[in-house]
Every structure is written in C-alpha cells, then in structure tokens.
Design a protein around this motif. Structure first.
Motif, mmCIF file in Angstrom:
data_model
loop_
_atom_site.group_PDB
_atom_site.id
_atom_site.type_symbol
_atom_site.label_atom_id
_atom_site.label_comp_id
_atom_site.label_asym_id
_atom_site.label_seq_id
_atom_site.Cartn_x
_atom_site.Cartn_y
_atom_site.Cartn_z
ATOM 1 N N GLN A 72 0.832 -1.230 0.046
ATOM 2 C CA GLN A 72 0.028 -0.110 0.185
ATOM 3 C C GLN A 72 0.908 1.192 0.112
ATOM 4 N N GLU A 73 1.848 1.099 0.731
ATOM 5 C CA GLU A 73 2.824 2.480 0.675
ATOM 6 C C GLU A 73 4.340 1.780 0.945
ATOM 7 N N ARG A 74 5.218 2.206 0.450
ATOM 8 C CA ARG A 74 6.714 1.832 0.859
ATOM 9 C C ARG A 74 7.652 2.833 0.563
ATOM 10 N N VAL A 75 8.885 2.648 1.490
ATOM 11 C CA VAL A 75 10.133 3.407 1.258
ATOM 12 C C VAL A 75 11.160 2.452 0.947
ATOM 13 N N ILE A 76 11.907 2.532 0.139
ATOM 14 C CA ILE A 76 13.059 1.906 -0.194
ATOM 15 C C ILE A 76 14.473 2.627 0.106
ATOM 16 N N ASN A 77 15.276 2.029 0.897
ATOM 17 C CA ASN A 77 16.521 2.562 1.055
ATOM 18 C C ASN A 77 17.634 1.483 0.670
ATOM 19 N N ILE A 78 18.470 1.956 -0.427
ATOM 20 C CA ILE A 78 19.583 1.328 -0.870
ATOM 21 C C ILE A 78 20.684 1.583 -0.065
ATOM 22 N N LEU A 79 21.145 0.581 0.674
ATOM 23 C CA LEU A 79 22.402 0.952 1.925
ATOM 24 C C LEU A 79 23.552 0.802 1.070
ATOM 25 N N GLY A 80 23.863 0.153 -0.090
ATOM 26 C CA GLY A 80 25.135 -0.048 -0.646
ATOM 27 C C GLY A 80 24.921 -0.907 -1.789
ATOM 28 N N ARG A 81 25.966 -1.723 -2.324
ATOM 29 C CA ARG A 81 25.837 -2.358 -3.452
ATOM 30 C C ARG A 81 25.520 -3.859 -3.280
ATOM 31 N N THR A 82 25.376 -4.056 -1.859
ATOM 32 C CA THR A 82 24.918 -5.408 -1.340
ATOM 33 C C THR A 82 23.899 -5.530 -0.419
ATOM 34 N N SER A 83 23.197 -4.357 -0.001
ATOM 35 C CA SER A 83 22.036 -4.428 0.785
ATOM 36 C C SER A 83 21.005 -3.414 0.717
ATOM 37 N N ALA A 84 19.918 -3.625 0.929
ATOM 38 C CA ALA A 84 18.715 -2.825 0.906
ATOM 39 C C ALA A 84 17.718 -2.981 1.750
ATOM 40 N N ILE A 85 16.673 -2.092 1.964
ATOM 41 C CA ILE A 85 15.683 -2.055 2.961
ATOM 42 C C ILE A 85 14.192 -1.596 2.175
ATOM 43 N N ASP A 86 13.252 -2.391 2.325
ATOM 44 C CA ASP A 86 11.961 -2.232 1.838
ATOM 45 C C ASP A 86 11.147 -2.067 3.211
ATOM 46 N N THR A 87 10.646 -0.954 3.305
ATOM 47 C CA THR A 87 9.812 -0.965 4.533
ATOM 48 C C THR A 87 8.574 -0.218 4.192
#
Length: 161
Positions: A101-116
């Motif tokens: 329904q709603e999301r925020v994506i943070n790319i932390l680096g070349r090998t990690s990311a957060i989808d919340t």
C-alpha cells in the motif's frame, strides 16, 4: 626456434585494453553495482509469488540461513530455516496474497537494501471466506553468493485506533 601463433580473440582483447583503458585496474573491480529501486520492489514480488505456490520451502528459500523473521501472526522469533518453514506452513493455509500500500526503499550499498512500509494481505480460509489484514513490514535484503536474500523480515498488524 618454433613459430608462435596467437588467436584473433587475444589480439582483439589486447587492442581493446590498450585503446579503451580497460586494463587490470578496472577489470579487477568485480563489485556488484548498486541495485535500483525497481529491483528492490521486484524482490517483494518474488516473495509474494513464492507465497502463491503455497509451498513453505519455496518461501523459506528466499531467506538467508541466518535470517530473522518476526512474523505477523506469531509471537515466536523465527531464527532457523525449520522455524521459518513451520511458520509459513501455517500461514499459507490461508492462501495469503500481499499487496503493497505504501513503501519506502533505502539502498544501503551495493549489497544491501531495505524495503519498509504498509501492506495488506487478503486471506482465504478453508471455507472460502475472505478477510483482509493490514500490516506494516520491513524487509532487509543482502546480496549473498550472487542472490538477493532476506536477512531480516518484520511484519506486524497495524494497530487499530
């Protein structure tokens, strides 16, 4: 003295390296590129598609061996593959279909990311009755062995006010 022969491919490679500057300094950089937001969004789609198979092992395959799952409808922290499979066996009995329904994506680096964000599950019980569950989520992804895996997944029902 014997005659030496070189392949055309070796000659072309040598010329390419000399003229384009793609020598060993750049060739040695085998680091992955940063993922795009679209690629991170697709990781949820992959997980949701695994739910649709109703196969708990297929869902568990998307988690790293040391992943932590704090699931929506269980008070138990799932820290092993067996515990995650056990959770999904029961969760999948309700044929869940997730929708962001709603999301925020943070790319932390070349090998990690957060989808919340917020998602909603449509559940169908064994009698065909449908219900909806609104929840918040966080997926933490890590690139391991060339595969994006979930290393942390927290999901909890939205509080009712």
């Amino acid at each position: 003295m014997g005659r030496r022969t070189y392949s055309a491919a070796a000659a072309v490679t040598t010329v390419t390296v000399l003229f384009t500057g793609t020598g060993t300094a750049q060739a040695a950089d085998h680091r992955p590129r940063f993922p795009s937001e679209r690629e991170v969004r697709e990781l949820f789609d992959r997980w949701n598609a695994a739910l649709a198979t109703l196969d708990a092992n297929r869902v568990a395959d998307l988690y790293a061996p040391d992943a932590v799952l704090l699931p929506t409808v269980s008070a138990e922290i799932r820290k092993t593959r067996a515990a995650r499979v056990d959770y999904f066996k029961h969760f999948l009995e309700n044929k869940p279909v997730g929708r962001i329904q709603e999301r925020v994506i943070n790319i932390l680096g070349r090998t990690s990311a957060i989808d919340t964000g917020l998602y909603q599950f449509t559940l169908t019980d064994k009698h065909g009755h449908r219900s909806k569950v609104d929840a918040r989520y966080t997926f933490v992804y890590k690139l391991r062995g060339g595969r994006w895996l979930i290393i942390n997944h927290h999901s909890s029902k939205l509080p009712t006010e």
